[in-house]
Design an enzyme around this catalytic site. Structure first.
Site, PDB file in Angstrom:
ATOM      1  CE  LYS A   1       3.284  -2.372  -4.548  1.00  0.00           C
ATOM      2  NZ  LYS A   1       2.566  -2.097  -2.977  1.00  0.00           N
TER       3      LYS A   1
ATOM      4  CD  GLN B   1       0.821  -8.669  -2.752  1.00  0.00           C
ATOM      5  OE1 GLN B   1       1.411  -9.346  -3.290  1.00  0.00           O
ATOM      6  NE2 GLN B   1      -0.642  -8.346  -3.234  1.00  0.00           N
TER       7      GLN B   1
ATOM      8  N   GLY C   1      -4.215  -4.234  -4.659  1.00  0.00           N
ATOM      9  CA  GLY C   1      -5.005  -3.108  -5.075  1.00  0.00           C
ATOM     10  C   GLY C   1      -4.463  -2.045  -5.640  1.00  0.00           C
ATOM     11  CG  HIS C   2      -1.417  -2.068  -7.715  1.00  0.00           C
ATOM     12  ND1 HIS C   2      -0.438  -2.559  -8.442  1.00  0.00           N
ATOM     13  CD2 HIS C   2      -1.042  -2.087  -6.551  1.00  0.00           C
ATOM     14  CE1 HIS C   2       0.539  -3.364  -7.711  1.00  0.00           C
ATOM     15  NE2 HIS C   2       0.198  -3.071  -6.579  1.00  0.00           N
TER      16      HIS C   2
ATOM     17  CG  ASP D   1      -1.722  -1.255   1.185  1.00  0.00           C
ATOM     18  OD1 ASP D   1      -2.335  -1.424   0.200  1.00  0.00           O
ATOM     19  OD2 ASP D   1      -1.974  -1.826   2.277  1.00  0.00           O
TER      20      ASP D   1
HETATM   21  P1  IMP Z   1      -2.837 -12.504   1.381  1.00  0.00           P
HETATM   22  O1  IMP Z   1      -1.546 -12.160   0.363  1.00  0.00           O
HETATM   23  O2  IMP Z   1      -4.086 -12.676   0.947  1.00  0.00           O
HETATM   24  O3  IMP Z   1      -2.358 -14.057   1.830  1.00  0.00           O
HETATM   25  O4  IMP Z   1      -2.444 -11.854   2.827  1.00  0.00           O
HETATM   26  C1  IMP Z   1      -1.173 -11.934   3.776  1.00  0.00           C
HETATM   27  C2  IMP Z   1      -0.788 -10.790   4.170  1.00  0.00           C
HETATM   28  O5  IMP Z   1      -0.404  -9.787   3.323  1.00  0.00           O
HETATM   29  C3  IMP Z   1      -1.963 -10.132   5.029  1.00  0.00           C
HETATM   30  O6  IMP Z   1      -1.505  -9.304   6.124  1.00  0.00           O
HETATM   31  C4  IMP Z   1      -2.670  -9.068   3.932  1.00  0.00           C
HETATM   32  O7  IMP Z   1      -3.310  -7.994   4.724  1.00  0.00           O
HETATM   33  C5  IMP Z   1      -1.377  -8.608   3.225  1.00  0.00           C
HETATM   34  N1  IMP Z   1      -1.505  -8.038   1.804  1.00  0.00           N
HETATM   35  C6  IMP Z   1      -1.786  -8.805   1.037  1.00  0.00           C
HETATM   36  N2  IMP Z   1      -1.766  -8.001  -0.268  1.00  0.00           N
HETATM   37  C7  IMP Z   1      -1.701  -6.924   0.099  1.00  0.00           C
HETATM   38  C8  IMP Z   1      -1.774  -5.687  -0.400  1.00  0.00           C
HETATM   39  O8  IMP Z   1      -1.698  -5.516  -1.788  1.00  0.00           O
HETATM   40  N3  IMP Z   1      -1.547  -4.567   0.191  1.00  0.00           N
HETATM   41  C9  IMP Z   1      -1.057  -4.682   1.691  1.00  0.00           C
HETATM   42  N4  IMP Z   1      -1.146  -5.812   2.137  1.00  0.00           N
HETATM   43  C10 IMP Z   1      -1.119  -7.021   1.558  1.00  0.00           C
END
Ligand code: IMP
Length: 422
Positions: free
Chosen positions: A16, A223, A40-41, A13
């Site tokens: 990017k 991420q 989520g970009h 977040d």
């Molecule tokens: P997952 O990727 O859905 O398995 O989530 C694993 C961890 O990564 C959790 O803490 C999510 O909140 C975090 N996470 C996954 N995708 C994002 C992102 O795009 N932005 C911020 N945190 C993310």
């Protein structure tokens, strides 16, 4: 344009989407290389606000070609919906959007397993996005995954799905859930994904052609570094390599062809989901939420907020080999009198400046702060680097000292014109 990797330097977040959009003005090819629709970009254009989950942000620039690389896990149904959404607002992807035949699929049972594992963990849950990301990467590593290329051969797709469902249905039975019919699921998936078939191809060939043509490639990370499966705050991480190293394996290009690694970071720190976060600060969280900022683009969850963390940032700069930094959300700090930066951690009476691998140690770390004066001026209308308030420039200089990387882009708002370059 140089071949550039753009990664998140913190917990995701970082903004990017916006920076990628700004950079795609000069990129011919944009490649997503890891993650899935957990991302989520957000990109804000005069024509509206777009939130992209799987499709690379370059799609918003007419003529820019975009690839979902082999390292991504693709929920095909979510992808079809995202493409339909783009079509509805007049964004034509025909002939310029490609999906790797090697990319693994996220299927409905992955999402169910994601939810199940989170429920079973109870208070120790990771706080995933519940998009099935972990189970899909798990299947990939266990060599029982189903790939996008399998859709091109329906008989093979059906056979692989049938094989996979033997174990999945064992798990489902054990939990008293309804079993999945392989035939029904295969029919549904083949029907739902028909429109994707012309886009599924060997994208390594596209990337290699761009290299030989010397077209600029922008590798779009999702991420952030501290969510990396190897380098992050394990197990409170995502299931892919979010660091710069993941770009090469996830897109199919060699490391020596990378010219530039840009780390995107916020002027402060945020995290969504569970897991240790040493510089988290309730007052700062309340400050940003009160301004209507820092709610997740994918799940809408309020983000946890905290001060800048030199220990984490230095580590991030080291493991990614950051050449430069794009700093976002500087304007978020405009009204603060004092801004804090953690310079090191104190743990068990010792001071450390290396980011610990072990989350139990990290949880015990107490940040040691230095304080910098705020600037008390609205920077959101600033379009000239040299016109930034002096204290803001001092803050940027301090970030350069910490990371050893030059801050060359500063963003003070969501719009393209709220960006300064140096
Ligand atoms: P997952 O990727 O859905 O398995 O989530 C694993 C961890 O990564 C959790 O803490 C999510 O909140 C975090 N996470 C996954 N995708 C994002 C992102 O795009 N932005 C911020 N945190 C993310």
């Amino acid at each position: 344009m140089a071949n550039t990797i753009l990664i998140g330097a913190q917990w995701g977040d970082e903004g990017k989407g916006k920076i990628i959009d700004v950079l795609t003005e000069s990129a011919d090819l944009v490649v997503r290389y890891q993650g899935g629709n957990n991302a989520g970009h957000t990109v804000e254009l005069p024509s509206g606000k777009y939130i992209l989950h799987l499709v690379p942000s370059g799609i918003l620039r007419p003529g820019c070609r975009c690839v979902i690389g082999n390292g991504v896990v693709v929920d095909p149904v979510a992808l079809v919906e995202e493409l339909q959404g783009l079509e509805r607002v007049g964004i034509d992807v025909a002939g310029r959007f490609f999906i790797s035949d090697r990319a693994h699929m996220v299927l409905p049972y992955h999402k169910q397993l994601d939810e199940l594992r989170e429920d079973l963990k109870g208070v120790g849950k990771i706080g995933t996005t519940k998009r099935g990301i972990g189970p899909a990467y798990g299947d990939k590593a266990a060599r029982v995954g189903i790939r996008m290329g399998d859709l091109l051969n329906p008989a093979l797709f059906r056979a692989r799905l049938k094989d996979r469902l033997v174990e999945i249905n064992d798990i489902f039975r054990a939990h008293g859930w309804e079993e999945i019919s392989d035939r029904k699921l295969a029919d549904e998936m083949l029907e739902a994904t028909e429109s994707l078939l012309p886009m599924i191809t060997d994208t390594v060939a596209i990337v290699q052609k761009a290299l030989s043509d010397r077209s600029g490639i922008l590798l779009e990370g999702a991420q952030g570094t501290l969510l990396d499966i190897d380098m992050g705050t394990y197990p409170f991480v995502t299931s892919s390599n979010t660091t710069s190293a993941g770009a090469c394996s996830g897109a199919g290009l060699p490391p020596h062809r990378i010219d530039d690694v840009i780390g995107v970071m916020k002027a402060y720190t945020t995290r969504v989901g569970e897991g240790p976060f040493p510089t988290e600060d309730q007052d700062l969280s309340a400050h940003f939420h009160g301004m209507g900022r820092e709610f997740g683009a994918t799940t809408g969850r309020p983000r946890r907020c905290g001060w800048l963390d030199s220990v984490a940032l230095r580590f991030s700069s080291q493991v990614n080999g950051l050449d430069r930094i794009a700093l976002t959300n500087l304007d978020g700090l405009d009204t603060l009198e004092t801004i804090k930066i953690a310079t090191c951690y104190e743990v068990n009476g010792r001071r450390i400046d290396q980011f610990p691998a072990d989350i139990d140690t990290l949880r015990q770390c107490v940040p040691v702060y230095e304080e910098l004066p705020g600037w008390g001026e609205d920077t959101s209308g600033c379009d000239d680097w040299n016109a930034l308030p002096e204290n803001a420039r001092a803050y940027l200089a301090r970030i350069e000292e910490i990371t050893g990387a030059r801050v060359t882009i500063v963003s003070v708002g969501p719009r393209r014109d709220q960006t300064m370059f140096r």
